[in-house]
Motif scaffolding. Sequence first.
Motif, PDB file in Angstrom:
ATOM      1  N   PHE A  37       0.837  -1.200   0.000  1.00 37.45           N
ATOM      2  CA  PHE A  37       0.000   0.000   0.000  1.00 37.45           C
ATOM      3  C   PHE A  37       0.874   1.253   0.000  1.00 37.45           C
ATOM      4  N   LEU A  38       1.917   1.233   0.815  1.00 34.90           N
ATOM      5  CA  LEU A  38       2.828   2.385   0.894  1.00 34.90           C
ATOM      6  C   LEU A  38       3.513   2.637  -0.447  1.00 34.90           C
ATOM      7  N   ASN A  39       3.903   1.547  -1.117  1.00 37.73           N
ATOM      8  CA  ASN A  39       4.522   1.704  -2.444  1.00 37.73           C
ATOM      9  C   ASN A  39       3.557   2.344  -3.434  1.00 37.73           C
ATOM     10  N   TYR A  40       2.290   1.893  -3.398  1.00 34.27           N
ATOM     11  CA  TYR A  40       1.282   2.496  -4.278  1.00 34.27           C
ATOM     12  C   TYR A  40       1.049   3.954  -3.905  1.00 34.27           C
ATOM     13  N   LEU A  41       1.014   4.250  -2.609  1.00 39.75           N
ATOM     14  CA  LEU A  41       0.831   5.631  -2.141  1.00 39.75           C
ATOM     15  C   LEU A  41       1.909   6.533  -2.713  1.00 39.75           C
ATOM     16  N   GLU A  42       3.130   6.012  -2.730  1.00 32.73           N
ATOM     17  CA  GLU A  42       4.256   6.827  -3.192  1.00 32.73           C
ATOM     18  C   GLU A  42       4.306   6.899  -4.718  1.00 32.73           C
ATOM     19  N   SER A  43       4.067   5.765  -5.399  1.00 32.01           N
ATOM     20  CA  SER A  43       4.166   5.774  -6.869  1.00 32.01           C
ATOM     21  C   SER A  43       3.070   6.633  -7.492  1.00 32.01           C
ATOM     22  N   THR A  44       1.910   6.734  -6.839  1.00 32.59           N
ATOM     23  CA  THR A  44       0.814   7.555  -7.379  1.00 32.59           C
ATOM     24  C   THR A  44       0.850   8.973  -6.813  1.00 32.59           C
ATOM     25  N   LYS A  45       1.781   9.248  -5.919  1.00 36.01           N
ATOM     26  CA  LYS A  45       1.923  10.563  -5.262  1.00 36.01           C
ATOM     27  C   LYS A  45       0.738  10.896  -4.346  1.00 36.01           C
ATOM     28  N   VAL A  46      -0.122   9.937  -4.112  1.00 37.55           N
ATOM     29  CA  VAL A  46      -1.283  10.171  -3.251  1.00 37.55           C
ATOM     30  C   VAL A  46      -0.820  10.459  -1.820  1.00 37.55           C
TER      31      VAL A  46
END
Length: 262
Positions: free
Chosen positions: A63-72
């Motif tokens: 989840f953290l990786n997705y948070l960072e890759s999407t800049k969310v």
Amino acid sequence: MELSVIFMFSGTLLFLATSPTNAQAASPPAPILPPTPAPAPAPIPPYVNLTDLLSVAGPFHTFLNYLESTKVIDTFQNQANNTEEGITIFVPKDSAFSSLKKPSLSNLTQDQLKQVILFHALPHYYSLSDFKNLSQLSPVSTFAGAGEFALNFTDVSGTVHLDSGWSKTKVSSSVHSTDPVAIYQVDKVLLPEAIFGTDIPPTPAPTPAPEISPAADSPSSELTREGHAPGIAPPNSAYRISNLGIWIQMVLAVSGVLVLFL
Ligand SMILES: *[C@@H]1O[C@H](CO)[C@@H](O)[C@H](O)[C@H]1NC(C)=O
Ligand SMILES: *[C@@H]1O[C@H](CO)[C@@H](O)[C@H](O)[C@H]1NC(C)=O
Ligand SMILES: *[C@@H]1O[C@H](CO)[C@@H](O)[C@H](O)[C@H]1NC(C)=O
Ligand SMILES: *[C@@H]1O[C@H](CO)[C@@H](O)[C@H](O)[C@H]1NC(C)=O
Ligand SMILES: *[C@@H]1O[C@H](CO)[C@@H](O)[C@H](O)[C@H]1NC(C)=O
């Protein structure tokens, strides 16, 4: 001449004599002022570093990786930093991502992926007890939006259940819950109906193609498409039918000739 020199000298003496008293007079109010503003900044920003929190709990690495890759992460951190509303985030564990079956996130476009991640948070801080009231307010808008991007909450004997239409899950533990920031662990990845409403996520892919042409041209292009399709199809079938007819006539003629000879 001499008098003015004396005046100037005495003037500077007076200034030197009075300035320490001035400094002393100025310094007392200074210590009085700081005590009042000093306690004020302390309660205002209880800074919560979301990245830090999520990297030590969980494991929430996916989840953290997705948070960072999407800049969310910036959107969420900004909400936590700078709003009185605060934020509530529902975080699936790594195992929730690895157990995703049919609708894989790998087929989503970057925009869709961002929507899915935004779908995991509400732009308001809710304590666990607040959810009892939230069930009456359902559907509740998420960061991704309202309507098909809203979540329904129900309280089942103290456990918070979430329903996205596509995924039904529950809050399995509270990671952090202090006024501006609430982070709850959920059992499943929340999939919004707006993206996963149909069985196969990539189905909307072919539709954007006709939308590329300007709005004014699209009806005419559709007309030509429709016009071509029936226009081409019938001649083909008619040709086949007439071909078939010729063959039948030939076969009949040949057999007729054969009959005559026999
Ligand atoms: C937040 O925590 C992360 C991970 O510990 C760190 O890399 C980052 O510098 C921190 N951000 C701030 C603004 O302190
Ligand atoms: C949040 O606040 C921290 C600490 O004041 C700051 O370092 C960070 O850049 C801020 N982040 C955002 C997105 O506002
Ligand atoms: C998703 O993508 C993978 C390969 O990238 C493909 O094998 C799979 O069929 C796709 N799923 C759908 C539903 O199209
Ligand atoms: C929540 O609902 C209860 C009754 O269902 C009500 O008494 C209480 O004031 C509500 N709390 C909030 C914060 O709205
Ligand atoms: C959420 O609740 C509303 C109102 O009760 C209902 O109309 C809607 O169908 C529900 N949505 C889902 C996804 O369960």
